[in-house]
Write a protein that holds these residues in place. Structure first.
Motif, short mmCIF file in Angstrom:
data_model
loop_
_atom_site.label_atom_id
_atom_site.label_comp_id
_atom_site.label_asym_id
_atom_site.label_seq_id
_atom_site.Cartn_x
_atom_site.Cartn_y
_atom_site.Cartn_z
N THR A 154 -0.17 9.75 9.40
CA THR A 154 -0.34 11.11 8.90
C THR A 154 -0.79 11.12 7.44
O THR A 154 -0.53 10.19 6.68
N LEU A 155 -1.45 12.19 7.06
CA LEU A 155 -1.87 12.37 5.68
C LEU A 155 -0.66 12.42 4.75
O LEU A 155 -0.68 11.85 3.65
N TYR A 156 0.40 13.07 5.18
CA TYR A 156 1.60 13.19 4.34
C TYR A 156 2.17 11.82 4.00
O TYR A 156 2.51 11.55 2.84
N PHE A 157 2.28 10.94 4.99
CA PHE A 157 2.83 9.61 4.75
C PHE A 157 1.95 8.86 3.76
O PHE A 157 2.44 8.20 2.84
N TRP A 158 0.64 8.98 3.94
CA TRP A 158 -0.28 8.26 3.05
C TRP A 158 -0.16 8.76 1.61
O TRP A 158 -0.12 7.96 0.67
N LEU A 159 -0.07 10.06 1.44
CA LEU A 159 0.08 10.61 0.09
C LEU A 159 1.38 10.15 -0.55
O LEU A 159 1.41 9.73 -1.71
N GLU A 160 2.49 10.24 0.21
CA GLU A 160 3.81 9.92 -0.32
C GLU A 160 4.00 8.44 -0.59
O GLU A 160 4.75 8.07 -1.50
N ASN A 161 3.35 7.60 0.18
CA ASN A 161 3.62 6.16 0.11
C ASN A 161 2.48 5.33 -0.47
O ASN A 161 2.70 4.15 -0.77
N SER A 162 1.30 5.93 -0.63
CA SER A 162 0.17 5.15 -1.12
C SER A 162 -0.46 5.76 -2.37
O SER A 162 -0.50 5.15 -3.42
N LEU A 163 -0.97 6.98 -2.24
CA LEU A 163 -1.76 7.55 -3.33
C LEU A 163 -0.90 7.93 -4.53
O LEU A 163 -1.26 7.64 -5.68
N TYR A 164 0.23 8.59 -4.30
CA TYR A 164 0.98 9.20 -5.40
C TYR A 164 2.10 8.35 -5.95
O TYR A 164 2.89 8.83 -6.77
N VAL A 165 2.23 7.09 -5.53
CA VAL A 165 3.27 6.23 -6.05
C VAL A 165 2.69 4.92 -6.53
O VAL A 165 1.62 4.49 -6.08
N ASN A 166 3.40 4.27 -7.45
CA ASN A 166 2.97 2.95 -7.91
C ASN A 166 3.76 1.86 -7.19
O ASN A 166 4.54 2.15 -6.28
N SER A 167 3.57 0.63 -7.58
CA SER A 167 4.20 -0.50 -6.88
C SER A 167 5.72 -0.48 -7.02
O SER A 167 6.43 -1.11 -6.23
N GLN A 168 6.24 0.25 -8.01
CA GLN A 168 7.69 0.36 -8.19
C GLN A 168 8.27 1.57 -7.44
O GLN A 168 9.46 1.85 -7.52
N GLY A 169 7.43 2.28 -6.72
CA GLY A 169 7.90 3.43 -5.96
C GLY A 169 8.06 4.69 -6.78
O GLY A 169 8.66 5.66 -6.32
N MET A 170 7.51 4.70 -7.99
CA MET A 170 7.61 5.87 -8.85
C MET A 170 6.36 6.73 -8.74
O MET A 170 5.24 6.21 -8.62
N TYR A 171 6.53 8.05 -8.79
CA TYR A 171 5.37 8.95 -8.77
C TYR A 171 4.57 8.79 -10.06
O TYR A 171 5.13 8.79 -11.15
N VAL A 172 3.26 8.70 -9.91
CA VAL A 172 2.40 8.47 -11.08
C VAL A 172 1.54 9.68 -11.41
O VAL A 172 0.86 9.68 -12.43
N GLY A 173 1.56 10.69 -10.59
CA GLY A 173 0.83 11.90 -10.91
C GLY A 173 1.56 12.72 -11.97
O GLY A 173 2.77 12.96 -11.86
N GLN A 174 0.87 13.10 -13.00
CA GLN A 174 1.50 13.84 -14.09
C GLN A 174 1.46 15.35 -13.90
O GLN A 174 2.24 16.08 -14.49
N PHE A 175 0.55 15.82 -13.06
CA PHE A 175 0.33 17.25 -12.92
C PHE A 175 0.38 17.63 -11.44
O PHE A 175 -0.48 17.22 -10.66
N GLU A 176 1.40 18.40 -11.07
CA GLU A 176 1.67 18.70 -9.67
C GLU A 176 1.13 20.09 -9.31
O GLU A 176 1.67 21.10 -9.74
#
Length: 468
Positions: free
Chosen positions: A56-78
């Motif tokens: 799903t797109l949601y899984f990809w966003l949550e686990n690939s695009l919007y997180v770094n290798s440490q599992g932290m969100y890297v997007g600054q502007f939501e």
């Protein structure tokens, strides 16, 4: 997938059309059947018994695009965080400031399976004052946010042998996940109006007669659209559900206190109190998003005494959140007095009301700012007064083929978003071409004004670059 709708055999011929199983966007579901032109009902999705979340797109966003290798969100502007990012009311901030090492018991003490007693009493006071119900402490269990409350409610109904749910309109993916994890099959019903998305009461009743579910699940206001049912509409939906032997589950997160000059719907109806005590309705709510304290995970379930008692035995040794319980109780009791009005309203209550006005005014001002900044690309929106979320349609360039690519383009400016496609289990309900030159996404306006403005400016920069 097996068609379990034997009752359709008694319907007119055009309703007997069989559905063909397909795999689409990770959900194994039948394609919705065509509707007669004169059919007043909404659009009923296929029965879902499995979602391949990894596709799903949601899984990809949550686990690939919007997180770094440490599992932290890297997007600054939501653009569409879904959480309330405003400054919390002062009673919560003051309670945090007063926290001292000697208060360690607030983070190191078990409360008992149903939560802090004074907080449960405050829930009773609040709900009865706001809705005219007559529930008691035996009807309340504190939870770690609304999501845990949904799981508890569904688990209780599953033990009763209920396995088939009808979900009203688009929902956050966690709703679908909770249904499947608790052993349910479900169908979604959307409005026949593609911009409304959330079905009308009449459309819901038509879908009830077609699908005859054990459980009807709705959010009020709807997340992501912000749509609310009026009390009389909720009465119609609830009555129809009960008449067919079903149970109503309501996630009424963001229900608020009425403050002078700024009334706000409650997401309930008066008869819901009777349905709750009789076991035919379960209600979930939370202070987490309502008061911008999501990380504290403070929610509650309102249900019949036997469901709450069974839950208390199922979670022996449990520990619902205790930190800031006194502040949460004070908030609820304050809201109850504001609803009642008269001489019981205190100076503290009026200060709290000003905080609520400030939060609501910020939401409204941010939304107007978004329309001004993105006006050249703004095609439509589902905004409702007082709601922090809505769906907005933004024009993008014709060269961007799909939602994934649109999210990637925005993320070049550190802007994160969750498209409408992530809020549906059977994506055929969207009835929209994926690359149609439009980004339909949740827009969250409950945010610090300066950060919100920067988010809108970055979004506009991306849209300009795409040639929208």
């Amino acid at each position: 997938m097996h068609d379990r709708d034997g009752h359709l055999a008694t319907k007119p011929a055009e309703w007997r059309q069989r559905m063909t199983s397909v795999i689409v966007d990770g959900a194994r579901a039948p394609q919705p059947s065509a509707r007669p032109a004169n059919d007043p009902g909404g659009v009923l999705g296929g029965e879902i018994d499995h979602i391949d979340w990894r596709s799903t797109l949601y899984f990809w966003l949550e686990n690939s695009l919007y997180v770094n290798s440490q599992g932290m969100y890297v997007g600054q502007f939501e653009l569409s965080s879904g959480t309330n990012q405003l400054t919390p009311p002062r009673m919560f901030i003051d309670a945090l400031r007063e926290f001292r090492p000697t208060n360690y018991w607030e983070i190191n003490t078990y409360t008992g399976p149903l939560g802090d007693t004074s907080l449960r009493d405050a829930v009773v006071n609040y709900e009865n004052a706001v809705n005219g119900w007559q529930i008691g402490r035996e009807n309340v269990a504190m939870t770690g946010g609304a999501h845990e409350g949904i799981h508890i409610a569904l688990a209780a109904l599953r033990r009763q042998g209920r396995t088939r749910a009808l979900v009203l309109g688009p929902q956050v993916p966690l709703i679908f996940q909770a249904l499947l994890q608790e052993g349910f099959r479900f169908r979604e019903v959307w409005s026949a109006d593609p911009r409304a998305m959330v079905p009308s009461a009449a459309e819901v009743i038509t879908a009830l007669e077609r699908y005859r579910p054990d459980v009807v699940l709705l959010t009020s206001p709807n997340n992501p659209t912000g749509a609310r049912y009026l009390p009389e509409e909720l009465d119609q939906i609830g009555s129809a559900t009960l008449e067919l032997g079903g149970v109503l589950v309501v996630d009424k997160i963001l229900s608020d206190s009425t403050i002078p000059g700024s009334p706000m719907p409650n997401g309930t109806c008066p008869r819901m109190g009777q349905w709750i005590t009789s076991g035919r309705c379960l209600v979930v709510d939370s202070l987490s998003k309502r008061r911008a304290v999501s990380g504290l995970r403070s929610g509650y379930l309102v249900a019949s005494a036997d469901i709450v008692a069974t839950h208390s035995m199922a979670v022996l040794g449990g520990c619902p959140p205790l930190l800031l319980a006194s502040a949460a109780a004070a908030d609820l009791n304050c809201s109850a007095r504001l609803h009642a009005g008269g001489p019981t309203v205190t100076g503290t209550d009026r200060t709290h009301a000003e905080d609520l006005r400030r939060m609501r005014a910020t939401v409204d001002a941010n939304f107007q700012l978004a329309k001004e900044i993105l006006g050249d690309y703004w095609m439509w929106d589902s905004k409702r007064p007082g709601c922090m979320n809505c769906v907005v349609g933004l024009r993008v360039g014709p060269t961007v083929p799909g939602d994934r690519e649109k999210c990637v383009s925005l993320f070049t400016q550190q802007v994160t978003c969750y498209p409408l496609r992530t809020f549906v289990a059977d994506p055929r309900l969207l009835r929209r071409p994926d690359g149609g030159g439009l980004l339909e996404t949740r827009l969250t306006v409950a945010m610090d004004p300066a950060r919100f403005e920067e988010t809108m400016l970055r979004t506009r920069s991306v849209l300009r670059g795409l040639g929208g």
